[in-house]
Write a protein that holds these residues in place. Structure first.
Motif, mmCIF file in Angstrom:
data_model
loop_
_atom_site.group_PDB
_atom_site.id
_atom_site.type_symbol
_atom_site.label_atom_id
_atom_site.label_comp_id
_atom_site.label_asym_id
_atom_site.label_seq_id
_atom_site.Cartn_x
_atom_site.Cartn_y
_atom_site.Cartn_z
ATOM 1 N N ALA A 157 4.643 63.469 70.045
ATOM 2 C CA ALA A 157 3.494 63.381 69.863
ATOM 3 C C ALA A 157 3.056 64.249 68.827
ATOM 4 O O ALA A 157 2.532 64.137 67.613
ATOM 5 C CB ALA A 157 2.457 63.167 70.871
ATOM 6 N N GLY A 158 3.497 65.657 69.010
ATOM 7 C CA GLY A 158 3.305 66.763 68.296
ATOM 8 C C GLY A 158 3.811 66.467 66.701
ATOM 9 O O GLY A 158 3.464 66.869 65.779
ATOM 10 N N VAL A 194 3.897 64.563 60.937
ATOM 11 C CA VAL A 194 4.106 63.634 59.714
ATOM 12 C C VAL A 194 2.975 62.789 59.395
ATOM 13 O O VAL A 194 2.772 62.408 58.189
ATOM 14 C CB VAL A 194 5.124 62.762 60.424
ATOM 15 N N ALA A 195 2.038 62.256 60.417
ATOM 16 C CA ALA A 195 0.980 61.164 60.123
ATOM 17 C C ALA A 195 -0.178 61.883 59.548
ATOM 18 O O ALA A 195 -1.151 61.271 59.021
ATOM 19 C CB ALA A 195 0.888 60.411 61.233
ATOM 20 N N GLY A 196 -0.486 63.102 60.078
ATOM 21 C CA GLY A 196 -1.858 63.840 59.868
ATOM 22 C C GLY A 196 -2.898 63.150 60.597
ATOM 23 O O GLY A 196 -2.813 62.637 61.824
ATOM 24 N N LYS A 235 -4.260 56.936 67.560
ATOM 25 C CA LYS A 235 -3.270 55.993 67.630
ATOM 26 C C LYS A 235 -1.927 56.710 68.553
ATOM 27 O O LYS A 235 -1.640 56.445 69.487
ATOM 28 C CB LYS A 235 -2.597 55.240 66.653
ATOM 29 N N ILE A 236 -1.801 58.042 68.022
ATOM 30 C CA ILE A 236 -0.802 58.833 68.713
ATOM 31 C C ILE A 236 -1.166 59.347 69.808
ATOM 32 O O ILE A 236 -0.340 59.238 71.186
ATOM 33 C CB ILE A 236 -0.432 59.883 67.641
ATOM 34 N N ASP A 237 -2.634 59.726 69.804
ATOM 35 C CA ASP A 237 -3.200 60.202 71.184
ATOM 36 C C ASP A 237 -2.993 59.091 72.206
ATOM 37 O O ASP A 237 -2.750 59.184 73.346
ATOM 38 C CB ASP A 237 -4.431 60.537 71.115
#
Length: 76
Positions: free
Chosen positions: A31-32, A37-39, A45-47
């Motif tokens: 996730a980090g 990469v995605a900022g 969505k990552i969270d």
């Protein structure tokens, strides 16, 4: 090796405390990296994906111990 064998081995590893700690650590690192990469654009969505992975890992504990995340009780 068949994919089902790999999946069973991974699920088996998540039944131990060490395996769950390792799984959570890996999801945190992934996730980090995804955030780098995605900022901020995809942070929510990552969270969400990270939380879903943590929830799944927590549910893979022992069976029927009565502790949170211990999974369903054994049949019989």
């Amino acid at each position: 090796m068949r994919i089902t064998s790999i999946l069973r081995a991974a699920q088996g590893a998540l039944r131990s405390e060490k395996g769950r700690r390792t799984g959570r650590s890996v999801t945190d690192k992934v996730a980090g990296q995804a955030r780098k990469v995605a900022g901020d654009k995809h942070a929510s969505k990552i969270d969400s994906a990270q939380q879903a992975a943590h929830d799944y890992i927590d549910k893979q504990g022992g069976r029927g111990t009565g502790e949170p995340g211990s999974g369903p009780p054994p049949r019989g």
